[in-house]
Structure formats: structure tokens, C-alpha cells
Motif scaffolding. Structure first.
Motif, PDB file in Angstrom:
ATOM      1  N   LEU A 146       0.853  -1.180   0.000  1.00 45.51           N
ATOM      2  CA  LEU A 146       0.000   0.000   0.000  1.00 45.51           C
ATOM      3  C   LEU A 146       0.895   1.238   0.000  1.00 45.51           C
ATOM      4  O   LEU A 146       1.817   1.343   0.811  1.00 45.51           O
ATOM      5  CB  LEU A 146      -0.919   0.011   1.227  1.00 45.51           C
ATOM      6  CG  LEU A 146      -1.933   1.176   1.277  1.00 45.51           C
ATOM      7  CD1 LEU A 146      -3.260   0.704   1.840  1.00 45.51           C
ATOM      8  CD2 LEU A 146      -1.402   2.333   2.122  1.00 45.51           C
ATOM      9  N   THR A 170      -1.687  -1.233  -4.001  1.00 46.35           N
ATOM     10  CA  THR A 170      -2.853  -0.418  -3.684  1.00 46.35           C
ATOM     11  C   THR A 170      -2.360   0.987  -3.393  1.00 46.35           C
ATOM     12  O   THR A 170      -1.460   1.183  -2.566  1.00 46.35           O
ATOM     13  CB  THR A 170      -3.598  -0.960  -2.455  1.00 46.35           C
ATOM     14  OG1 THR A 170      -4.098  -2.273  -2.759  1.00 46.35           O
ATOM     15  CG2 THR A 170      -4.760  -0.053  -2.073  1.00 46.35           C
ATOM     16  N   TRP A 196     -10.354   4.471   3.580  1.00 44.64           N
ATOM     17  CA  TRP A 196      -9.412   3.646   2.823  1.00 44.64           C
ATOM     18  C   TRP A 196      -8.888   2.467   3.646  1.00 44.64           C
ATOM     19  O   TRP A 196      -8.613   1.389   3.099  1.00 44.64           O
ATOM     20  CB  TRP A 196      -8.246   4.484   2.313  1.00 44.64           C
ATOM     21  CG  TRP A 196      -7.482   5.199   3.400  1.00 44.64           C
ATOM     22  CD1 TRP A 196      -7.671   6.465   3.837  1.00 44.64           C
ATOM     23  CD2 TRP A 196      -6.433   4.647   4.206  1.00 44.64           C
ATOM     24  NE1 TRP A 196      -6.805   6.757   4.865  1.00 44.64           N
ATOM     25  CE2 TRP A 196      -6.027   5.657   5.108  1.00 44.64           C
ATOM     26  CE3 TRP A 196      -5.792   3.410   4.250  1.00 44.64           C
ATOM     27  CZ2 TRP A 196      -5.012   5.463   6.044  1.00 44.64           C
ATOM     28  CZ3 TRP A 196      -4.781   3.201   5.184  1.00 44.64           C
ATOM     29  CH2 TRP A 196      -4.400   4.233   6.065  1.00 44.64           C
ATOM     30  N   ALA A 197      -8.738   2.653   4.968  1.00 45.14           N
ATOM     31  CA  ALA A 197      -8.164   1.597   5.801  1.00 45.14           C
ATOM     32  C   ALA A 197      -9.040   0.349   5.819  1.00 45.14           C
ATOM     33  O   ALA A 197      -8.539  -0.784   5.809  1.00 45.14           O
ATOM     34  CB  ALA A 197      -7.943   2.111   7.218  1.00 45.14           C
ATOM     35  N   THR A 198     -10.347   0.542   5.839  1.00 52.84           N
ATOM     36  CA  THR A 198     -11.263  -0.589   5.811  1.00 52.84           C
ATOM     37  C   THR A 198     -11.289  -1.235   4.431  1.00 52.84           C
ATOM     38  O   THR A 198     -11.358  -2.465   4.296  1.00 52.84           O
ATOM     39  CB  THR A 198     -12.689  -0.139   6.199  1.00 52.84           C
ATOM     40  OG1 THR A 198     -12.668   0.405   7.517  1.00 52.84           O
ATOM     41  CG2 THR A 198     -13.660  -1.301   6.140  1.00 52.84           C
ATOM     42  N   ALA A 200      -8.900  -1.302   2.206  1.00 52.46           N
ATOM     43  CA  ALA A 200      -7.617  -1.805   1.721  1.00 52.46           C
ATOM     44  C   ALA A 200      -7.433  -3.308   1.919  1.00 52.46           C
ATOM     45  O   ALA A 200      -6.783  -3.978   1.114  1.00 52.46           O
ATOM     46  CB  ALA A 200      -6.481  -1.057   2.416  1.00 52.46           C
ATOM     47  N   GLN A 202      -5.758  -6.566   3.966  1.00 55.32           N
ATOM     48  CA  GLN A 202      -4.482  -6.802   4.628  1.00 55.32           C
ATOM     49  C   GLN A 202      -3.308  -6.597   3.672  1.00 55.32           C
ATOM     50  O   GLN A 202      -3.329  -7.062   2.532  1.00 55.32           O
ATOM     51  CB  GLN A 202      -4.440  -8.218   5.202  1.00 55.32           C
ATOM     52  CG  GLN A 202      -5.411  -8.415   6.353  1.00 55.32           C
ATOM     53  CD  GLN A 202      -4.938  -7.708   7.615  1.00 55.32           C
ATOM     54  OE1 GLN A 202      -4.108  -8.223   8.349  1.00 55.32           O
ATOM     55  NE2 GLN A 202      -5.479  -6.521   7.880  1.00 55.32           N
ATOM     56  N   MET A 203      -2.277  -5.912   4.175  1.00 54.17           N
ATOM     57  CA  MET A 203      -1.096  -5.596   3.382  1.00 54.17           C
ATOM     58  C   MET A 203       0.157  -6.187   4.016  1.00 54.17           C
ATOM     59  O   MET A 203       0.251  -6.321   5.242  1.00 54.17           O
ATOM     60  CB  MET A 203      -0.921  -4.080   3.277  1.00 54.17           C
ATOM     61  CG  MET A 203      -2.017  -3.373   2.513  1.00 54.17           C
ATOM     62  SD  MET A 203      -1.918  -3.714   0.739  1.00 54.17           S
ATOM     63  CE  MET A 203      -3.667  -3.770   0.331  1.00 54.17           C
ATOM     64  N   VAL A 206       3.390  -1.262   4.018  1.00 52.57           N
ATOM     65  CA  VAL A 206       2.824   0.072   3.837  1.00 52.57           C
ATOM     66  C   VAL A 206       3.981   1.039   3.656  1.00 52.57           C
ATOM     67  O   VAL A 206       4.908   1.075   4.474  1.00 52.57           O
ATOM     68  CB  VAL A 206       1.964   0.508   5.042  1.00 52.57           C
ATOM     69  CG1 VAL A 206       1.578   1.989   4.911  1.00 52.57           C
ATOM     70  CG2 VAL A 206       0.709  -0.350   5.141  1.00 52.57           C
ATOM     71  N   SER A 218      -2.604   3.361   9.536  1.00 54.63           N
ATOM     72  CA  SER A 218      -2.021   2.324   8.679  1.00 54.63           C
ATOM     73  C   SER A 218      -1.664   1.051   9.424  1.00 54.63           C
ATOM     74  O   SER A 218      -1.572  -0.026   8.817  1.00 54.63           O
ATOM     75  CB  SER A 218      -0.764   2.868   7.995  1.00 54.63           C
ATOM     76  OG  SER A 218      -1.065   3.932   7.124  1.00 54.63           O
ATOM     77  N   VAL A 221      -3.829  -2.094   9.020  1.00 51.20           N
ATOM     78  CA  VAL A 221      -3.859  -2.612   7.655  1.00 51.20           C
ATOM     79  C   VAL A 221      -2.816  -3.715   7.453  1.00 51.20           C
ATOM     80  O   VAL A 221      -2.963  -4.574   6.582  1.00 51.20           O
ATOM     81  CB  VAL A 221      -3.619  -1.450   6.656  1.00 51.20           C
ATOM     82  CG1 VAL A 221      -3.434  -1.965   5.235  1.00 51.20           C
ATOM     83  CG2 VAL A 221      -4.779  -0.466   6.718  1.00 51.20           C
TER      84      VAL A 221
END
Length: 305
Positions: A146, A170, A196-198, A200, A202-203, A206, A218, A221
Motif C-alpha cells: 500500500l 494499492t 481507505w483503511a477498511t 484496503a 491486509q497488506m 505500507v 495504517s 492494515v
């Protein structure tokens, strides 16, 4: 020569265009007649003193972290370069907004054939920072990345370089620049003013170029074992440990290898760095004000020679 210098930390009023002696190259350095210099957010942050503890200046100081032009003189021990060669690189945290600048040979690269000096001037800090961030996070094929501040010069390059590695990217950006970051290769473009956090998911990584509340939002996420790489403020070790993730701050360090590699991708058309605006040396303060607004899509450049 003419140079954009500050005599103290402060706002736009501390920056003046003054006449100063042309510097002489020392060991491992070349003197470059500057054609263009890139503008970075760190330039106005340096002017205002945000980095006074980390990188104190000796006044007066010439601002500017990026420069591109032709070699005017060589240090006594410099080999493999000639007067007249077109090169680009970083003079360090200061020195680029001037008619002549000193570049270390290990922090510059030749300008590829067909590349304008304006485009070359946009590359050093952005290329070095994006490369270091992706390398630190070990971004590779399949990495879920992200990117915040995705429309800026570092974000724009990070998206493209990550996609070239096979990552799933993303981007978080403004509504006005969603199409722009998609055009750079982002798989998903989320709006920063929305949730955006919801959205996105799982990353693994970041890349934070904003800090503050954006960095705080962040942490959730990240998947377990993920990493938050910040360009602007040290991440909270407490947050990282509590969530089972890592956090670190990185700084771009231009190297000949990194600059040459990114420049080759830009010259071949595989990567682009949009030029958001061009300014004269007399309009450096205006360029810094635009950079400080945070609404820049791509890179601002000061044309000097």
C-alpha cells in the motif's frame, strides 16, 4: 554564480537569490553547470528547520537536493568522466538551486541518450528514496503493497518499480488523481478522504509518505509480520510490537547504480516521472510553496541553465 540561499531557518522570506563564488571540485567530485534542479518536500522542510537536529546547516546555505547538467570541471582524481558530459545526481541536502553545483561521482549517473535534463533533474531523490524503501521492505513478486502520497514523485516511482517486481499495489490518493495512479500501474486506487483503511484489506507492506494520522491509521492494515516503511517520521515501536509487525524510517541515498538503473527504465519508457511544473531560479520560493501545498502530481523542476 547565482544561487537560492537561506541565511537562517524560517519561511519564504529567508530565501534570497544571491551572487556567490563558484565552488571548486575536491577529490571524488565534479563541478556541474546546472541546467535544472528538482524540487522536493524536504527542501522547504530544511528551509523551515524541521531537520535542524538531524542535519544542521552552516549558514548561508544553498537549497536544492537534485541537479542535472553538464560537467564543467573535474576533481583531480576523477576518472571515467569528461568535461561536457551530461550527468544528474544529488549534491546532498543542499546545493542544487544554483548555476553550478558539486556532485560526488558515487552519487551521480550519466543522462541517458534522448532524456532531457529536466526529466533527469526530477529523478535523483525520488529514485533513491523509492528504491531504498522497496529494498528495505523486500518488495517482490506477490507482495501486497500500500502506497500513501501515491501521486507524488516518490509514490509515482514506487508504484511503477514495485509493479516491475511483480507486487500487487494499492494506492491511496485524492479522488482527482485516482486515474493518474491507475495509469502508473496501481491495481487499486483508494481515496484518502474516505475509509481507505477498511477498504484496503491486509497488506504486507505500507509505504508511508504522509505521517501523522495517516501513519496511525495504517497499522491495522498490516498483516502479521508486515512492515511499515516511513519516509517522514519514525514509526512507533510500541504499535509495531503490539501488532506483531515492524516499522522503520528510511532515507534515500543516491548511488550511481540506483540512479542509472531507474534512469534506464525512464529512458526506455517502462517508467515515467510526470513533470508537474517548471519554474525559473527567481521563482524558487513559488515552487517551494506549491510543493508545501501537498497537491503536486509528479515532480516540480527549477530550470536554471
Amino acid at each position: 554564480m547565482r544561487a537560492a540561499q537561506i541565511s537562517a531557518y524560517g519561511g519564504p522570506d529567508v530565501l534570497k537569490i544571491v551572487d556567490v563564488p563558484i565552488p571548486s571540485p575536491g577529490p571524488g567530485e565534479v563541478l556541474v553547470k546546472v541546467a535544472a534542479a528538482g524540487v522536493n518536500p524536504v527542501d522547504w522542510k530544511i528551509r523551515e528547520g524541521y531537520l535542524a537536529e538531524a542535519a544542521p546547516l552552516t549558514f548561508p546555505a544553498t537549497l536544492g537536493n537534485d541537479a542535472a547538467g553538464t560537467i564543467e570541471a573535474l576533481g583531480a582524481d576523477v576518472q571515467g568522466l569528461s568535461i561536457g558530459d551530461a550527468v544528474f545526481g544529488s549534491p546532498g541536502i543542499t546545493g542544487g538551486f544554483a548555476e553550478f553545483a558539486l556532485l560526488k561521482v558515487d552519487q551521480l549517473a550519466r543522462v541517458p541518450n534522448g532524456m532531457s535534463l529536466v526529466v533527469a533533474a526530477a529523478l535523483p531523490v525520488a529514485a533513491a528514496t523509492a528504491t531504498v524503501a522497496l529494498d528495505t521492505a523486500e518488495v517482490k513478486a506477490g507482495t501486497r503493497l500500500l502506497v500513501h502520497a501515491a501521486a507524488g514523485s516518490v509514490g509515482s516511482l514506487a508504484i511503477q518499480l514495485a509493479k516491475a517486481r511483480g507486487a500487487h499495489v494499492t494506492a491511496v490518493t485524492s479522488r482527482a488523481t485516482q486515474d493518474h495512479v491507475r495509469g502508473l500501474g496501481a491495481d487499486i486506487a483508494l481515496v484518502r478522504e474516505e475509509d481507505w483503511a477498511t477498504q484496503a484489506g491486509q497488506m504486507d507492506v505500507v509505504l508511508d509518505g504522509v505521517g501523522g494520522a495517516t501513519q496511525e491509521a495504517s497499522w491495522p492494515v498490516l498483516a502479521k509480520g508486515g512492515i511499515l516503511v516511513s519516509l517522514v517520521q519514525p514509526p512507533s515501536e510500541e504499535h509495531a510490537q503490539a501488532l506483531g509487525v515492524r516499522g522503520m524510517m528510511v532515507f534515500g541515498h543516491p548511488t550511481a547504480e540506483a540512479l542509472g538503473s531507474v534512469a534506464a527504465l525512464v529512458a526506455s519508457g517502462q517508467v515515467q516521472i510526470p513533470i508537474a511544473g517548471e519554474y525559473s531560479l527567481d521563482a524558487v520560493s513559488e515552487a517551494l510553496a506549491v510543493s508545501q501545498s501537498g497537491e503536486v502530481v509528479g515532480k516540480l523542476v527549477v530550470k536554471i541553465g
